[in-house]
Write an enzyme that holds these catalytic residues in place. Structure first.
Site, PDB file in Angstrom:
ATOM      1  CB  ALA A  40      -0.920   0.022   1.209  1.00 21.11           C
ATOM      2  CE  LYS A  41       5.474   4.813  -0.216  1.00 23.50           C
ATOM      3  NZ  LYS A  41       6.543   4.047   0.462  1.00 23.50           N
ATOM      4  N   GLY A  42       0.317   5.821   0.446  1.00 23.37           N
ATOM      5  CA  GLY A  42      -0.633   6.925   0.505  1.00 23.37           C
ATOM      6  C   GLY A  42       0.071   8.244   0.649  1.00 23.37           C
TER       7      GLY A  42
END
Length: 429
Positions: free
Chosen positions: A119-121
């Site tokens: 994931a990445k944000g």
């Protein structure tokens, strides 16, 4: 040098390649997929994120005005466990960047054999434009906006560019207050006083140093006789440089955003503050500063690009004079540049292995939070060493047996594990 370096594809194939994180990640996936037996259906699934959440984040400024920022959380693949990945505050954050970086996190977790997915944000904001109070309000409101998609068994954020352990503490507190109980496992990279792990901040740089040591030994390069140039002196670059110096290497160049210092006889890196300790300290009192681009082209044994992405490109790949490149930053080498370096016989150990100490110690932190049992720094350091050497050996085995590059070897290890998990779990309904 000894060891195997594969033949590269023609340079013509590498020209005019889009160099966004997403395009690069997809090309790397396709290339790795062509080198092993894997279902086209699995490859098709891995070419897309499972979910991308986009939110607006209203924040009250200190003067009473309200600004609205855009935030993202990309979740790529959870076949092997909860999503895991950093959270950045940066003015150039985009949806596609988050998706591409989430794909790299999937591969990174798999190459380390950690039971997480990628994931990445991020939030589109210049963190330097925020007061500390504004940064706290932004962090807490963003946490509220993405609360339904994160959690200790769902998606566990961590620090990235523009965020730090304090931001993770605010996220943990905001999430816990809404849940009605203290849940330290919702994020990693927190201060130890609220469930963080000792050694977490140093871990990405420490793993870069471990991988550099192992790779130098593989190519019969004595670390005591090795010169190293490190681009970037943030947490990754500074900790890698300090550990390599401690182990006997000669660090001859380091840099910050303003440029680099180069001392052929070696720099006392232990005496220079890292960026988070004292911003831009590398060049502040330097008599002779060279451009960051020039650092990349120095005649050294090992080059560690540990600043930002896309610094080694098709335009400068022919000018790289290092014998070995160890990627400290995420995506510092473009797809086109990787092909050129491979053609030239310059080994490049990819970020998904080299800087994976961060997610590895994040995993240790998550385990400590879930089990409510803290580890000592000595335990963390010993476990990180063991996990990094095991992962490096798994990649080395593929490099030797298939006669492929280090990047391809890492992707083959990761993709094989992910593909097996998808095949076993199947597709429902």
């Amino acid at each position: 040098m000894s060891g195997n370096v594969s033949s590269a594809p023609p340079r013509a194939d590498a020209s005019n390649e889009p160099e966004t994180a997403l395009e690069t990640a997809r090309r790397q996936l396709a290339r790795a997929g062509s080198q092993i037996e894997i279902s086209d259906n699995v490859l098709e699934r891995l070419d897309h994120p499972a979910k991308v959440t986009e939110v607006t984040v209203p924040v009250e400024r200190d003067d009473g005005s309200v600004d609205v920022f855009t935030g993202f959380r990309a979740q790529h693949d959870s076949v092997r466990g909860p999503y895991k990945g950093g959270l950045r505050f940066h003015p150039e954050v985009t949806r596609d960047e988050c998706v591409g970086l989430s794909m790299w996190m999937t591969w990174k977790c798999a190459v380390m054999d950690i039971p997480f997915g990628g994931a990445k944000g991020g939030v589109v904001v210049d963190p330097k434009s925020l007061s500390e109070a504004e940064r706290e309000r932004l962090t807490r409101r963003f946490t509220q906006e993405i609360r339904d998609v994160i959690g200790p068994t769902r998606d566990i954020p961590a620090p990235d560019m523009g965020t730090d352990s304090q931001a993770m503490a605010w996220i943990m507190d905001a999430y816990s207050m809404q849940q009605g109980e203290t849940i330290p496992g919702v994020v990693t990279g927190k201060p130890p006083s609220v469930g963080g792990s000792y050694g977490r901040e140093e871990a990405p740089g420490h793993s870069v140093a471990i991988v550099t040591r192992e790779t130098c030994e593989y190519y019969d390069m004595s670390l005591e006789e090795t010169t190293v140039a490190v681009q970037g002196f943030g947490s990754v670059g500074a900790n890698a440089a300090r550990k390599l110096e401690e182990w006997g290497a000669t660090v001859v160049a380091i840099s910050d955003v303003n440029g680099a210092i180069y001392e052929p006889d070696g720099i006392d890196v232990a005496s220079i503050p890292a960026h988070d300790e004292e911003p831009e300290a590398v060049t502040r009192n330097a008599d002779d500063v060279i451009p960051n681009e020039e650092l990349l082209e120095l005649d050294v044994d090992v080059l560690v690009p540990a600043a930002i992405g896309n610094v080694i490109t098709e335009d400068n790949a022919d000018d790289i004079r290092a014998d070995l490149v160890i990627e400290g930053a995420n995506g510092p080498t473009t797809f086109a540049a990787a092909a050129i370096l491979e053609e030239r016989g310059v080994p490049v150990v990819p970020d998904i292995l080299a800087n994976a100490g961060g997610v590895t110690v994040s995993y240790f932190e998550w385990l400590q939070d879930i089990n409510r049992r803290a580890w000592s720094l000595e335990e963390v350091t010993a476990e990180l060493e063991a996990e990094m050497v095991t992962a490096w050996n798994a990649v080395r085995s593929e490099v030797e047996s298939r006669d492929v590059s280090w990047r391809d070897g890492a992707y083959i290890v990761a993709l094989s594990r992910i593909a097996e998990a998808h095949e076993v779990r199947g597709l429902w309904p």
